[in-house]
Motif scaffolding. Sequence first.
Motif, PDB file in Angstrom:
ATOM      1  N   GLU A  86       0.807  -1.224   0.000  1.00  0.00           N
ATOM      2  CA  GLU A  86       0.000   0.000   0.000  1.00  0.00           C
ATOM      3  C   GLU A  86       0.840   1.273   0.000  1.00  0.00           C
ATOM      4  N   PHE A  87       2.156   1.148   0.231  1.00  0.00           N
ATOM      5  CA  PHE A  87       3.045   2.307   0.217  1.00  0.00           C
ATOM      6  C   PHE A  87       3.975   2.315  -0.997  1.00  0.00           C
ATOM      7  N   GLN A  88       3.964   1.263  -1.792  1.00  0.00           N
ATOM      8  CA  GLN A  88       4.855   1.184  -2.943  1.00  0.00           C
ATOM      9  C   GLN A  88       4.486   2.235  -3.981  1.00  0.00           C
ATOM     10  N   GLY A  89       5.507   2.757  -4.640  1.00  0.00           N
ATOM     11  CA  GLY A  89       5.304   3.752  -5.677  1.00  0.00           C
ATOM     12  C   GLY A  89       5.093   5.166  -5.159  1.00  0.00           C
ATOM     13  N   ARG A  90       5.318   5.368  -3.866  1.00  0.00           N
ATOM     14  CA  ARG A  90       5.083   6.687  -3.267  1.00  0.00           C
ATOM     15  C   ARG A  90       6.365   7.333  -2.730  1.00  0.00           C
ATOM     16  N   GLY A  91       7.514   6.747  -3.039  1.00  0.00           N
ATOM     17  CA  GLY A  91       8.784   7.361  -2.663  1.00  0.00           C
ATOM     18  C   GLY A  91       9.439   6.825  -1.413  1.00  0.00           C
ATOM     19  N   ALA A  92       8.844   5.845  -0.761  1.00  0.00           N
ATOM     20  CA  ALA A  92       9.432   5.303   0.474  1.00  0.00           C
ATOM     21  C   ALA A  92      10.773   4.620   0.209  1.00  0.00           C
ATOM     22  N   GLY A  93      10.856   3.837  -0.850  1.00  0.00           N
ATOM     23  CA  GLY A  93      12.115   3.166  -1.186  1.00  0.00           C
ATOM     24  C   GLY A  93      13.212   4.166  -1.502  1.00  0.00           C
ATOM     25  N   LYS A  94      12.880   5.192  -2.265  1.00  0.00           N
ATOM     26  CA  LYS A  94      13.863   6.235  -2.584  1.00  0.00           C
ATOM     27  C   LYS A  94      14.317   6.956  -1.321  1.00  0.00           C
ATOM     28  N   ALA A  95      13.385   7.211  -0.408  1.00  0.00           N
ATOM     29  CA  ALA A  95      13.739   7.890   0.845  1.00  0.00           C
ATOM     30  C   ALA A  95      14.695   7.033   1.673  1.00  0.00           C
ATOM     31  N   LEU A  96      14.463   5.733   1.718  1.00  0.00           N
ATOM     32  CA  LEU A  96      15.361   4.835   2.449  1.00  0.00           C
ATOM     33  C   LEU A  96      16.762   4.874   1.830  1.00  0.00           C
ATOM     34  N   LEU A  97      16.843   4.746   0.527  1.00  0.00           N
ATOM     35  CA  LEU A  97      18.151   4.762  -0.131  1.00  0.00           C
ATOM     36  C   LEU A  97      18.859   6.098   0.071  1.00  0.00           C
ATOM     37  N   ALA A  98      18.112   7.187  -0.005  1.00  0.00           N
ATOM     38  CA  ALA A  98      18.706   8.515   0.167  1.00  0.00           C
ATOM     39  C   ALA A  98      19.275   8.717   1.568  1.00  0.00           C
ATOM     40  N   ALA A  99      18.836   7.913   2.533  1.00  0.00           N
ATOM     41  CA  ALA A  99      19.341   8.020   3.907  1.00  0.00           C
ATOM     42  C   ALA A  99      20.674   7.301   4.100  1.00  0.00           C
ATOM     43  N   LEU A 100      21.123   6.555   3.109  1.00  0.00           N
ATOM     44  CA  LEU A 100      22.399   5.847   3.220  1.00  0.00           C
ATOM     45  C   LEU A 100      23.556   6.842   3.269  1.00  0.00           C
ATOM     46  N   PRO A 101      24.590   6.542   4.055  1.00  0.00           N
ATOM     47  CA  PRO A 101      25.754   7.433   4.096  1.00  0.00           C
ATOM     48  C   PRO A 101      26.341   7.640   2.701  1.00  0.00           C
ATOM     49  N   GLU A 102      26.607   8.897   2.369  1.00  0.00           N
ATOM     50  CA  GLU A 102      27.232   9.286   1.103  1.00  0.00           C
ATOM     51  C   GLU A 102      26.417   8.914  -0.127  1.00  0.00           C
ATOM     52  N   TRP A 103      25.098   8.719   0.037  1.00  0.00           N
ATOM     53  CA  TRP A 103      24.240   8.452  -1.120  1.00  0.00           C
ATOM     54  C   TRP A 103      24.197   9.699  -1.995  1.00  0.00           C
ATOM     55  N   PRO A 104      24.318   9.638  -3.273  1.00  0.00           N
ATOM     56  CA  PRO A 104      24.477   8.478  -4.157  1.00  0.00           C
ATOM     57  C   PRO A 104      25.911   8.278  -4.632  1.00  0.00           C
ATOM     58  N   ASN A 105      26.872   8.768  -3.877  1.00  0.00           N
ATOM     59  CA  ASN A 105      28.261   8.726  -4.339  1.00  0.00           C
ATOM     60  C   ASN A 105      29.017   7.458  -3.971  1.00  0.00           C
TER      61      ASN A 105
END
Length: 149
Positions: A86-105
Amino acid sequence: MTSTSDLWTIRPAQARDTDILADIYLRVRRTTFLWVDPGKFHSEDFVGQTPGERVFVCEDRNGTIAGFMTLWEPDDFIHMLYILPEFQGRGAGKALLAALPEWPNRRYRLKCLVKNTRAIAFYRSLGFAIIGDGSSPEGDYKDMQLSGN
């Protein structure tokens, strides 16, 4: 570390989250990996498959856990990224990845099942490239790595 966007809050998992995360892991695998016997997935799998991993939790504005991600830090390996349907396609996955240290480098890696075409497309859209192939009990997978900027 806690990261907040307009829609999502990303925070470290806490002990009280374990049952919810285990349920998400079970539910999403059973509804996504339709080619695998659902009886092969168990609620205790989450705890058994994440020792030593850093676990990130994604919550919506109401504090509802939408999904999670686990990282094996010594190898910059994203082991799991699971979002409730019910949350897929709304940016949750991108938000999780963006929280990774030094993302996206940083050159993060992950494995994605070949039959999970939606996930492969998601990772490719974020700059992951296929760098190899493998096989697991759930099926063949693509080894993917973030290109880095």
